[in-house]
Scaffold this motif. Sequence first.
Motif, PDB file in Angstrom:
ATOM      1  N   ALA A  67       0.815  -1.081  -0.033  1.00  0.00           N
ATOM      2  CA  ALA A  67       0.078   0.064   0.026  1.00  0.00           C
ATOM      3  C   ALA A  67       0.926   1.358   0.020  1.00  0.00           C
ATOM      4  O   ALA A  67       0.389   2.317  -0.525  1.00  0.00           O
ATOM      5  CB  ALA A  67      -0.932   0.080   1.064  1.00  0.00           C
ATOM      6  N   ALA A  68       2.023   1.133   0.532  1.00  0.00           N
ATOM      7  CA  ALA A  68       2.673   2.398   0.536  1.00  0.00           C
ATOM      8  C   ALA A  68       3.484   2.605  -0.696  1.00  0.00           C
ATOM      9  O   ALA A  68       3.196   3.834  -1.221  1.00  0.00           O
ATOM     10  CB  ALA A  68       4.043   2.048   1.730  1.00  0.00           C
ATOM     11  N   GLY A  69       3.665   1.660  -1.476  1.00  0.00           N
ATOM     12  CA  GLY A  69       3.829   2.029  -2.876  1.00  0.00           C
ATOM     13  C   GLY A  69       2.827   2.387  -3.788  1.00  0.00           C
ATOM     14  O   GLY A  69       3.150   3.315  -4.468  1.00  0.00           O
ATOM     15  N   ASP A  70       1.733   1.878  -3.467  1.00  0.00           N
ATOM     16  CA  ASP A  70       0.676   2.355  -4.274  1.00  0.00           C
ATOM     17  C   ASP A  70       0.702   4.184  -3.888  1.00  0.00           C
ATOM     18  O   ASP A  70       0.445   4.903  -4.759  1.00  0.00           O
ATOM     19  CB  ASP A  70      -0.637   1.636  -3.840  1.00  0.00           C
ATOM     20  N   ALA A  71       0.508   4.482  -2.608  1.00  0.00           N
ATOM     21  CA  ALA A  71       0.556   5.771  -2.187  1.00  0.00           C
ATOM     22  C   ALA A  71       1.577   6.525  -2.981  1.00  0.00           C
ATOM     23  O   ALA A  71       1.345   7.725  -3.223  1.00  0.00           O
ATOM     24  CB  ALA A  71       0.364   5.971  -0.717  1.00  0.00           C
ATOM     25  N   LEU A  72       2.537   6.342  -2.722  1.00  0.00           N
ATOM     26  CA  LEU A  72       3.694   7.056  -3.327  1.00  0.00           C
ATOM     27  C   LEU A  72       3.666   7.229  -4.874  1.00  0.00           C
ATOM     28  O   LEU A  72       3.919   8.313  -5.236  1.00  0.00           O
ATOM     29  CB  LEU A  72       4.917   6.365  -2.748  1.00  0.00           C
ATOM     30  N   LEU A  73       3.399   6.256  -5.497  1.00  0.00           N
ATOM     31  CA  LEU A  73       3.222   6.378  -6.954  1.00  0.00           C
ATOM     32  C   LEU A  73       1.993   7.199  -7.380  1.00  0.00           C
ATOM     33  O   LEU A  73       2.029   8.069  -8.280  1.00  0.00           O
ATOM     34  CB  LEU A  73       3.164   5.106  -7.611  1.00  0.00           C
ATOM     35  N   ALA A  74       0.866   7.382  -6.445  1.00  0.00           N
ATOM     36  CA  ALA A  74      -0.133   8.176  -7.041  1.00  0.00           C
ATOM     37  C   ALA A  74       0.351   9.457  -6.709  1.00  0.00           C
ATOM     38  O   ALA A  74      -0.214  10.453  -7.269  1.00  0.00           O
ATOM     39  CB  ALA A  74      -1.348   7.929  -6.075  1.00  0.00           C
ATOM     40  N   GLN A  75       1.079   9.929  -5.504  1.00  0.00           N
ATOM     41  CA  GLN A  75       1.534  11.253  -5.313  1.00  0.00           C
ATOM     42  C   GLN A  75       2.607  11.600  -6.131  1.00  0.00           C
ATOM     43  O   GLN A  75       2.408  12.687  -6.660  1.00  0.00           O
ATOM     44  CB  GLN A  75       2.523  11.197  -3.755  1.00  0.00           C
ATOM     45  N   ALA A  76       3.096  10.722  -6.880  1.00  0.00           N
ATOM     46  CA  ALA A  76       4.311  10.910  -7.929  1.00  0.00           C
ATOM     47  C   ALA A  76       3.698  11.388  -9.284  1.00  0.00           C
ATOM     48  O   ALA A  76       3.846  12.505  -9.794  1.00  0.00           O
ATOM     49  CB  ALA A  76       5.180   9.864  -8.141  1.00  0.00           C
ATOM     50  N   ARG A  77       2.326  10.865  -9.584  1.00  0.00           N
ATOM     51  CA  ARG A  77       1.391  11.259 -10.623  1.00  0.00           C
ATOM     52  C   ARG A  77       1.167  12.429 -10.279  1.00  0.00           C
ATOM     53  O   ARG A  77       0.877  13.453 -11.267  1.00  0.00           O
ATOM     54  CB  ARG A  77       0.509  10.173 -10.922  1.00  0.00           C
ATOM     55  N   THR A  78       0.398  12.830  -9.158  1.00  0.00           N
ATOM     56  CA  THR A  78       0.037  14.133  -8.954  1.00  0.00           C
ATOM     57  C   THR A  78       0.990  15.232  -9.097  1.00  0.00           C
ATOM     58  O   THR A  78       0.673  16.209  -9.491  1.00  0.00           O
ATOM     59  CB  THR A  78      -0.578  14.103  -7.539  1.00  0.00           C
TER      60      THR A  78
END
Length: 298
Positions: A67-78
């Motif tokens: 889940a941490a990876g999911d959240a970080l990649l979502a932030q990176a896209r933002t």
Amino acid sequence: MSEPITVVGQLARDLVLVLDGDLPPTGSSGRVRERREQLGGKGANQAVALAQLGARPLLVAVAGDDAAGDALLAQARTDGIDVSAVVRRAGVPTGLIVELLRERNRWRYLEHLPDEVQLSAADIAAADRAFAGAAAVLVQLQQPEAAALAAARRARDAGALVVLDGAPPPAIRAEILALADVVRADAQETRLLTGKPGDDPAAALALLERGPRVVALAFDEGNRFAWRGPGPDTETLTLPLGDTAVVDTTGGGDAFIAALTVALLRGDPVPEAARLAVAASGATVGHVSGRPDLRGLA
């Protein structure tokens, strides 16, 4: 800038804890005055800085399948980062960096960055899109040497500007420096590379002789730049640190190298690129955490 800038480096979850006073003694607890959880790691920090400076960053890194990876990649896209080349490693937790920050820039890092969240040569070989058409490739030399060298070779073959961040280990030093256009090293890395402090003119000149055309070396009071001129001569420039009160040096070098790359790619003379790099670093070290805020700087 239409062509992407590829960043080859670390992605991690950053947890920044600002402490009141000293670390508590063993067997006791202490108060955390401020806490930040964010996208971090040197690769991600550089990519964020590039996006804020108007570039199109593409990140080559490793995240876990958690889940941490999911959240970080979502932030990176933002943040405007292309994460299509980020490897999701099955069964592996995403890297974690904990910063314990006390007053006056007194910090300690606790890192959980096992081999599984480091890039491999195979990861670089599979990242075709990251190198084809890239204007520049930023290679962080904190990654395993096989991956760093493979990335520099691919960048050179693609005709990209090859930017090295750090001190290459002895086994690959000669080859990777010969592949580089730009080398950035902090004070400790400069001593590892040259045996000299960054403010010694011989340090920068020695590195230029090994292949790069622009060198930026940090020392306690500033940064020394050296570059090959249009003729046989070498030019140099020393810039002092800015007037910003330093709160946390984390991320200052990442903002520096992002700004230097953007300026060189758009054709700025080296002295102008150098001044932008120093300004970007100063804008980052004046606040808590390594996340830059460079919008409006370029």
